[in-house]
Design a protein around this motif. Sequence first.
Motif, PDB file in Angstrom:
ATOM      1  N   ILE A 111     -53.348 -12.515  -9.887  1.00 28.64           N
ATOM      2  CA  ILE A 111     -52.863 -11.335 -10.583  1.00 28.64           C
ATOM      3  C   ILE A 111     -51.861 -11.740 -11.667  1.00 28.64           C
ATOM      4  N   TYR A 113     -49.378 -10.039 -13.321  1.00 27.33           N
ATOM      5  CA  TYR A 113     -48.133  -9.341 -13.640  1.00 27.33           C
ATOM      6  C   TYR A 113     -47.067  -9.687 -12.625  1.00 27.33           C
ATOM      7  N   SER A 114     -45.814  -9.500 -13.028  1.00 25.94           N
ATOM      8  CA  SER A 114     -44.719  -9.834 -12.127  1.00 25.94           C
ATOM      9  C   SER A 114     -44.123  -8.545 -11.574  1.00 25.94           C
ATOM     10  N   LEU A 115     -43.148  -8.713 -10.681  1.00 25.72           N
ATOM     11  CA  LEU A 115     -42.562  -7.554 -10.024  1.00 25.72           C
ATOM     12  C   LEU A 115     -41.990  -6.523 -11.009  1.00 25.72           C
ATOM     13  N   ALA A 118     -44.551  -4.289 -12.404  1.00 25.03           N
ATOM     14  CA  ALA A 118     -45.062  -3.293 -11.459  1.00 25.03           C
ATOM     15  C   ALA A 118     -44.060  -2.165 -11.275  1.00 25.03           C
ATOM     16  N   VAL A 122     -45.520  -0.956 -16.668  1.00 25.39           N
ATOM     17  CA  VAL A 122     -45.903  -1.187 -18.059  1.00 25.39           C
ATOM     18  C   VAL A 122     -47.423  -1.300 -18.122  1.00 25.39           C
ATOM     19  N   TYR A 125     -49.436  -3.808 -16.083  1.00 23.77           N
ATOM     20  CA  TYR A 125     -49.690  -3.491 -14.677  1.00 23.77           C
ATOM     21  C   TYR A 125     -51.001  -2.735 -14.532  1.00 23.77           C
ATOM     22  N   PHE A 126     -51.184  -1.731 -15.382  1.00 26.19           N
ATOM     23  CA  PHE A 126     -52.400  -0.914 -15.274  1.00 26.19           C
ATOM     24  C   PHE A 126     -53.644  -1.730 -15.620  1.00 26.19           C
ATOM     25  N   GLU A 129     -54.304  -4.117 -12.702  1.00 32.94           N
ATOM     26  CA  GLU A 129     -54.755  -3.388 -11.514  1.00 32.94           C
ATOM     27  C   GLU A 129     -56.203  -2.952 -11.684  1.00 32.94           C
TER      28      GLU A 129
END
Lengths: 258, 315
Positions: A111, A113-115, A118, A122, A125-126, A129
């Motif tokens: 994955i 993205y970072s924390l 999430a 931003v 993230y979408f 996901e």
Amino acid sequence: MGDKKRLLDLRDVSIVFGGLRAVSNFTMHIDEGELVGLIGPNGAGKTTAFNMITGVYVPTEGEIYFDGKLINGKKSYQVTQMGMARTFQNIRLFSELSVLDNVKIANNMHIGYSLPHAIFRVNKYFDEEKKVTEQGMELLKLFHLDKHAHDMAKNLPYGAQRRLEIARALATKPQLLLLDEPAAGMNPQETKELMEMIKWLRDNFKISILLIEHDMSLVMGVCERLYVLEYGMCIATGTPAEIKKNKRVIKAYLGGEV
Amino acid sequence: MNKVRMFDLKALIASAVVFAILQGLMAAEIIGPFWELNLVLICINIILASSLNMINGFTGQFSIGHAGFLAVGAYMGAVMTVKLGFSFPLAIIAGTIAAGILGFLIGLPTLRLDGDYLAIATLGLGEIIRICILNIEYVGGASGLMGIPRMTNFVITFWLMIAVLFFIKNFKNSAHGRACLAIRENEIAADTMGIDTTKYKVMAFTLGASFAGTAGVLFSHYFFIAHPASFTFMRSFDILTMVVLGGLGSLTGSITGAILLTFISAALADFPEWRMIIYSLAMIILMLYRPQGLFGNKELSEKVFSSLKGGKNNG
């Protein structure tokens, strides 16, 4: 294809639990794209060997190389991140989570993205996901699990749980897949389907597979090479046809004099 | 705008409406000072319960030392404003970070334990923190740190609570949150799926501890005093009860649990001798009829949704 790369290489591997030498001087290798079987009677040390390869146990002696790198003493998650995935003899799904989540979790290390991404939701993230969900659904479709995607894993029928375990292992995008008795608890018809599936997996995903199995008909049908363990020692290795004729193997399985 | 953002926006609007109604009722003095105090307490308890749920519910690591982190936040915040003269926002940040650092340091060794052992270790650590504070003269020792200005009000508490809840909700729906859920479900399988279990356990523990610190700063700046007696293991159990009542793993459950229990104990304030009896009776009934908590590990929204189409699923 060219010449094949050596993917997994065990050199004189042993493990000792107290006074018990569970696996003794075991040497084996798997090349890229191979389908190898590891067989033996109950308590022969098959699963122990498996656990050493996947980092659950650390071998007492010997070295294990994966993709040219020494992996002795590496933790399970590190081994998985290097490209090795496994299933379990007794199914270990994330049973209270959805089928789709099971597969998404296995994709975690890919994955992007970072924390903070999430938390603040931003666009990255979408995007990620969406990608993970799509990949997960695609994988589930291949295993005919897509209609169960939002069911809880524990509510799946037994055969489907087995399939989900394999799908989940594949979601880590491995080079080598280790299957620990995938046919356990299956009837002959299901075993036959599984055989087809294992072959298809290898060709479709271009991976190598190591199979632990009890069921001789299954291993004989799909594996290209076999290793036979008895009391922690490798007593024979070769093609299924060779193994079938090997006197020591027949004795180990059926008993009787040599 | 996608569906998830739409949901976030709706949730935000809903909280603004709730806020406006409560604020209006307070302005009209329909909600008196006693209930206003309890509203602030409810918000603080929601922060505490949902942050403990991150550790106990999402990650499945049974921690019962949450009052320790609450204490660290409360004292750190109070020291910042009373002794060092910093502003309130800075005190909130300092309290949060201090509790988070402590959570990290404690989590690193203790999260190697599991089940009962972890519970005992965290219980002990909570007590160690309290007894340490009890013996530090600088912060007032046994008589507590007094003279803390009342800087917490309903507005700040409410919106900080919303921020924490959004944080935790977004955490749960991320890859990191899924990793924590996987650890709860099956640690060995999570490990073989390439998840660094120690890292995620410590992450959840640290985040949970820091939010408890936030709640601590709010707490001490509302009640004028930070006293060691407020942070005994009974307080930890209080928070744990809220989480278990609502359902381990359910954020909406923690909110409900916190509201319900704070409300019950406030409503029974006039009958102190009955309070614990009713409280424990409620617990016994819950354990008999709904041991998984009010919501289990589902969220309220999912639950409504799945019960609407439940018949089809079971077919």
